[in-house]
Design an enzyme around this catalytic site. Structure first.
Site, PDB file in Angstrom:
ATOM      1  CE1 TYR A 128      -3.614   2.592   0.437  1.00 26.00           C
ATOM      2  CE2 TYR A 128      -2.394   3.360   2.350  1.00 26.00           C
ATOM      3  CZ  TYR A 128      -3.400   3.533   1.427  1.00 26.00           C
ATOM      4  OH  TYR A 128      -4.197   4.655   1.475  1.00 26.00           O
ATOM      5  CG  ASP A 223       5.668   3.728   0.890  1.00 23.24           C
ATOM      6  OD1 ASP A 223       5.903   4.402   1.925  1.00 23.24           O
ATOM      7  OD2 ASP A 223       4.531   3.561   0.429  1.00 23.24           O
ATOM      8  CE  LYS A 252       0.689   4.950   8.333  1.00 22.80           C
ATOM      9  NZ  LYS A 252       0.828   4.254   7.067  1.00 22.80           N
TER      10      LYS A 252
HETATM   11  C1  LIG Z   1       0.228   4.776   5.665  1.00 25.71           C
HETATM   12  C2  LIG Z   1       1.021   4.518   4.460  1.00 25.71           C
HETATM   13  C3  LIG Z   1       0.948   5.356   3.331  1.00 25.71           C
HETATM   14  C4  LIG Z   1      -0.034   6.479   3.230  1.00 25.71           C
HETATM   15  O1  LIG Z   1       0.157   7.471   4.185  1.00 25.71           O
HETATM   16  P1  LIG Z   1      -1.072   8.463   4.524  1.00 25.71           P
HETATM   17  O2  LIG Z   1      -0.454   9.440   5.477  1.00 25.71           O
HETATM   18  O3  LIG Z   1      -2.135   7.612   5.135  1.00 25.71           O
HETATM   19  O4  LIG Z   1      -1.503   9.083   3.258  1.00 25.71           O
HETATM   20  C5  LIG Z   1       1.788   5.107   2.281  1.00 25.71           C
HETATM   21  N1  LIG Z   1       2.664   4.089   2.314  1.00 25.71           N
HETATM   22  C6  LIG Z   1       2.756   3.254   3.368  1.00 25.71           C
HETATM   23  C7  LIG Z   1       3.756   2.159   3.347  1.00 25.71           C
HETATM   24  C8  LIG Z   1       1.921   3.429   4.461  1.00 25.71           C
HETATM   25  O5  LIG Z   1       1.995   2.572   5.477  1.00 25.71           O
END
Ligand SMILES: *Cc1c(COP(=O)(O)O)cnc(C)c1O
Length: 412
Positions: A128, A223, A252
């Site tokens: 994701y 990511d 995060k």
């Molecule tokens: C949470 C997450 C996102 C998206 O971040 P948001 O602040 O919710 O837009 C993208 N990549 C990874 C790996 C994530 O865990």
């Protein structure tokens, strides 16, 4: 609010309806409070909370910042302080601050395309990367598939440029690069997957990804919105696997619970972002002073020693859960990386999405609801990782152990 929430996972659709809906009133330390109910929190703001809720050091710094105004829409000293701390900690030569992980990955892809002059993107099944059009593409399981959107409203064109490969699959990666390597702008990967529960890939897969990207001129985008600063001091890809990305996305933990994310990496690539370069990106609220202060205060608390302690506690939690599961005769496994963990209702930790899907979902649901009845909130889906914080202590651990004993019996 559609579905009663502002982000789908909060509806608890992954575990069926709740007997009593959860509306949080406040949070402190390792606990979420819903009125008079107190829950040990293993969601931790989906990983964004790591010092613990309402951490005194973070709170004090926010209070001081509040008195200086909440936003300027102009450059300020905090941005430079934050950039210095982050570039050192995560080894990013140059970085841009944004408001969410989605923005960070979306911008990283545009930047990769602008920099390489190519269009194709590779992602992996179960990964994701936020909800921008080109990344809302999931795989059919098994073989390499051409992108098909996993949400209504995504133009076919946006999805068609995204190839989805199975996670942790070396032959599929090589086969893709043989055919499409020279037309590929970037590969985006969670170096440890955390959005299909927790999946740790083989180091050789990531090393080969780096080699194939370098050889074909594609960029490697880590990511690390979830794993960065939580499962490593800086980047998991570098610290755990010895692989250097061209670009990395953080979020995060980076904002300590406030909206702050970033992308960064090699200066030769980052300089293509506006106004230095031709790839456009902007943000009214970018570099928000409150978010920056929360991020800085959190990173100060998050020393190497603190992270080692967090990892030890999380390891102990996993061991305890495995022991209780064994005692109840439940097929179960668990593993952790730093302050995140995976719980699996199968005998061995999974290596890809198909193996995650093979977990006993019914057992997980029974376990989840029994834990909640005993005052412990787990992530409400078997596809989510579990998060711990520095505030989780002996008392919350004891409560978790007691709840787990009853919950594994309920799951059996
Ligand atoms: C949470 C997450 C996102 C998206 O971040 P948001 O602040 O919710 O837009 C993208 N990549 C990874 C790996 C994530 O865990």
């Amino acid at each position: 609010m559609p579905g009663g929430v502002n982000s789908p996972v909060r509806s608890f659709a992954g575990v069926g309806r709740l007997r009593r809906p959860l509306v949080i009133t406040h949070a402190r330390g390792p606990y979420l409070h819903a009125g008079r109910r107190r829950l040990v929190d293993y969601v931790c703001g989906w990983g964004s909370i790591i010092a613990g809720h309402a951490h005194p050091g973070v709170e004090a710094r926010l209070r001081r910042a509040l008195a200086r105004g909440v936003g300027y829409g102009m450059s300020h000293q905090g941005e430079e302080d934050y950039a210095r701390v982050l570039s050192e900690r995560a080894g990013l030569a140059m970085l841009r601050l944004v408001n969410s992980g989605t923005e960070a990955t979306m911008t990283a892809l545009r930047l990769a395309r602008g920099h390489t002059g190519r269009e194709l993107i590779v992602k992996f099944a179960g990964g994701y990367h936020g909800h921008s059009d080109g990344l809302l593409v999931a795989a059919g399981s098994g073989a390499m598939t051409l992108g098909r959107p996993s949400s209504a409203g995504v133009p076919a064109g946006a999805a068609a440029a995204t190839h989805v490969l199975p996670y942790n699959d070396l032959p599929a990666l090589r086969a893709y690069f043989r055919r499409h390597g020279r037309r590929t702008a970037a590969v985006i990967v969670e170096p440890i997957a955390g959005n299909m529960n927790l999946v740790i890939p083989a180091a050789a897969w990531l090393a080969e990804m780096r080699r194939l990207c370098s050889r074909s001129g594609a960029l490697l985008i880590a990511d690390e919105v979830m794993t960065g600063l939580r499962a490593a001091h800086g980047l998991v890809l570098r610290e755990r696997f010895g692989v250097e990305p061209d670009l990395a996305c953080l979020g995060k933990v980076a904002g300590g619970g406030l909206p702050l994310a970033l992308l960064g990496g090699r200066a030769a690539v980052m300089r293509d972002l506006a106004p230095a370069g031709p790839v456009y990106q902007a943000g009214t609220l970018a570099g928000n002073p409150l978010a920056i202060e929360a991020g800085l205060a959190t990173l100060r608390v998050l020393s190497r020693a603190a992270q080692a302690r967090l990892a030890r506690h999380t390891a102990r939690l996993c061991e305890m859960l495995c022991e209780e599961a064994a005692a109840a005769g439940v097929a179960f496994s668990a593993q952790h990386v730093g302050g995140m963990a995976g719980l699996y209702f199968r005998a061995e930790p999974p290596a890809n999405l198909a193996q995650v899907e093979s977990c006993d979902q019914k057992a997980f649901r029974r376990f989840f609801h029994a834990m909640l009845e005993h005052g412990v909130l787990l992530p409400p889906s078997m596809y989510e990782a579990l998060f711990t914080s520095l505030a989780h202590d002996e008392r919350s651990f004891e409560q978790t152990a007691k709840a787990a004993r009853a919950a594994f019996r309920a799951a059996a």
